[in-house]
Design an enzyme around this catalytic site. Structure first.
Site, PDB file in Angstrom:
ATOM      1  N   ASP A 298      57.061  -2.218  47.953  1.00  0.00           N
ATOM      2  CA  ASP A 298      58.286  -1.649  47.420  1.00  0.00           C
ATOM      3  C   ASP A 298      58.783  -0.490  48.291  1.00  0.00           C
ATOM      4  O   ASP A 298      57.987   0.260  48.861  1.00  0.00           O
ATOM      5  CB  ASP A 298      58.003  -1.162  45.996  1.00  0.00           C
ATOM      6  N   GLU A 345      60.154  -4.786  51.233  1.00  0.00           N
ATOM      7  CA  GLU A 345      61.356  -4.631  50.409  1.00  0.00           C
ATOM      8  C   GLU A 345      62.297  -3.707  51.193  1.00  0.00           C
ATOM      9  O   GLU A 345      62.263  -2.491  51.068  1.00  0.00           O
ATOM     10  CB  GLU A 345      60.988  -4.041  49.048  1.00  0.00           C
ATOM     11  N   ASP A 399      65.634  -5.739  39.427  1.00  0.00           N
ATOM     12  CA  ASP A 399      66.558  -4.616  39.311  1.00  0.00           C
ATOM     13  C   ASP A 399      68.024  -5.061  39.252  1.00  0.00           C
ATOM     14  O   ASP A 399      68.918  -4.223  39.059  1.00  0.00           O
ATOM     15  CB  ASP A 399      66.404  -3.659  40.500  1.00  0.00           C
TER      16      ASP A 399
END
Length: 508
Positions: A298, A345, A399
């Site tokens: 992430d 990411e 998200d």
């Protein structure tokens, strides 16, 4: 990394069906793997599976190494003789369509603790031997510190470790010895819970491997201030004299947040980590790869440069960019772990140094169909078929809005102008087909990308709207709670996803 062209579904464990308040890593998870195979999907992407200290977000864990006890399958513990069916009856009153986190944590926690006590008093010889081996394997690395941290936290009714007695907060030898003696019984229960999680997760991984499904995990870049990670290794974080973060993580102002974002996680002391050979990060990634076949890292951009906000600031506006030793870290990880199946990411404010770091270590990045359409993509040179093979294409992530929610917003932008609305509808219909089935058109666009892996949320496979959104960034409440029922996933839907994978050469 296996770069065979394939596809998969994004669904967190918590969203699985079940009668006990939240999705679990038991029979329903095994069944979902079987359904993935039925739909000829070969990847199951999940969110982080670490404990969250009664918080909703899986990205605010109390340990980067422990497993989430609230995902343990309780009915399997009945089969082990640790619980009775009567113990589970109160949990059946919990909602099935959403996770009621506060109630769920309280009620499941009490039941799990009862099971752990039963294990300690009456475990079979083989289970006790397996538990002892599990402790021997993990105690020094993370288990002892996590059990002690959780036991002390429980005793102090969830108070942050910075507010514990000074000798325990500062981890003096005498303070730690006294705390471990005082909380020895509770530490044993916590260790058993971790063993039970590991036992069930190992069984799930074995079932997935047999079915030809890879588990795609997730590692948040930052950890929570009130975590065993920070308490046990404060030297690796930027903390003040009391142990609070001196500078915190976030991101600068942009079109989505005029004040920027202040996440509040403590920042790493990268110099201290580098002096230690990045051993903490290597151990963290090794653990993640023990639990999953592929791992998404992430907020990858922070390994090149990260936004540092003084802890005294209430927004992200007053931060500054600082450089991180990403090349040295990933070189050390490669030397220690070999080639790893990591995905970067690489979303948000991306600068050339981020792309250079990603590409120099051969890491796949991410392409989001929703973002690409908004940015005018699907034109010559930036069609999905032009995207790098070494990438993962998504319709949207956890998200993002669901496909139908996103399309509704795109059309609402011009709702007041009938001519613009008609033109935009024509443009979308030319791209994705009938708007009533926008999710299938967007899935087709996601799957036809050149990316070696294409992933779609189950919410989009089901064609759901805003009611099924998993997370809205910067909105603190009402997230992460969506769940589905097996009746939602009809044979027609399963067949259509299978056909979409076949048409794009991704079916396995």
């Amino acid at each position: 990394m296996n770069d065979t062209r394939r596809s998969g579904v994004l669904l967190h464990i918590s969203s699985l069906p079940g009668a006990h308040g939240i999705g679990e890593i038991g029979p329903e998870a095994h069944r979902f793997i079987d359904v993935l195979r039925e739909m000829r999907q070969s990847v199951w992407q999940i969110l982080p599976i670490n404990p969250t200290d009664r918080g909703e977000a899986p990205y605010t864990a109390t340990s980067s190494f422990a497993g989430a006890e609230h995902l343990i399958c309780l009915s399997d513990l009945v089969g082990m003789g640790l619980l009775s069916n009567r113990d589970l009856y109160p949990l059946e009153a919990l909602p099935r369509n959403r996770v009621a986190f506060g109630q769920m944590f309280a009620e499941r926690g009490a039941v799990l603790r009862r099971a752990c006590r039963a294990f300690l008093s009456a475990a079979s010889v083989s289970d006790r031997a397996a538990f002892d081996a599990f402790r021997q394997r993990h105690d020094d690395a993370w288990l002892h510190d996590y059990a002690l941290f959780t036991a002390i936290s429980d005793a102090h009714r969830g108070a942050q470790w910075m507010d514990w007695p000074a000798d325990i907060a500062r981890r003096t030898p005498a303070g730690l010895e006294r705390a471990a003696s005082l909380h020895a019984e509770r530490m044993e229960e916590i260790a058993v819970a971790q063993f039970l999680f590991d036992k069930q997760w190992t069984a799930l991984r074995a079932h997935a491997k047999q079915a030809g499904v890879e588990i795609f995990g997730d590692v948040p870049i930052y950890v929570a201030q009130n975590s065993a990670d920070v308490w046990a290794a404060p030297q690796f974080f930027e903390l003040d004299e009391r142990g609070f973060a001196a500078n915190v993580a976030g991101c600068p102002p942009d079109a989505f947040a005029v004040d920027g974002q202040r996440w509040g996680n403590p920042l790493y002391d990268w110099q201290a980590l580098e002096r230690d050979g990045f051993a903490w990060w290597i151990a963290r990634v090794r653990r993640a790869l023990d639990l999953a076949d592929i791992v998404r890292v992430d907020h990858f951009r922070a390994f090149a440069g990260y936004w540092s906000i003084p802890a005294s600031e209430s927004t992200g506006k007053s931060g500054a960019w600082r450089t991180a030793p990403g090349p040295q870290l990933f070189a050390a990880m490669r030397e220690a772990l070999g080639d790893t199946a990591l995905v970067a990411e690489d979303l948000g404010f991306i600068t050339p140094d981020v792309l250079e770091l990603r590409d120099s270590f051969g890491l796949p990045g991410m392409k989001i169909v929703q973002f690409e359409i908004e940015n005018g993509a699907f034109a010559p040179g930036n069609d999905p078929e032009d995207w790098p093979t070494l990438s993962v294409s998504y319709l949207g992530t956890h998200d993002n809005e669901t496909a139908h929610e996103w399309l509704a917003r795109q059309l609402a932008d011009v709702l007041a102008d009938p001519l613009q609305l008609a033109e935009r509808k024509r443009r979308f219909e030319a791209l994705i087909g009938p708007l009533s089935e926008a999710h299938w058109g967007l899935i087709a666009q996601t799957f036809r990308a050149r990316s070696f892996l294409a992933v779609v949320q189950l919410q989009d496979v089901l064609g759901l709207g805003s009611e099924a959104r998993m997370n809205t960034p910067s909105v603190p409440n009402g997230n992460w709670s969506w769940r589905f029922e097996w009746t939602d996933l009809s044979n027609e839907i399963k067949e259509r996803l299978m056909r979409a994978s076949e048409a794009s050469g991704r079916a396995h």
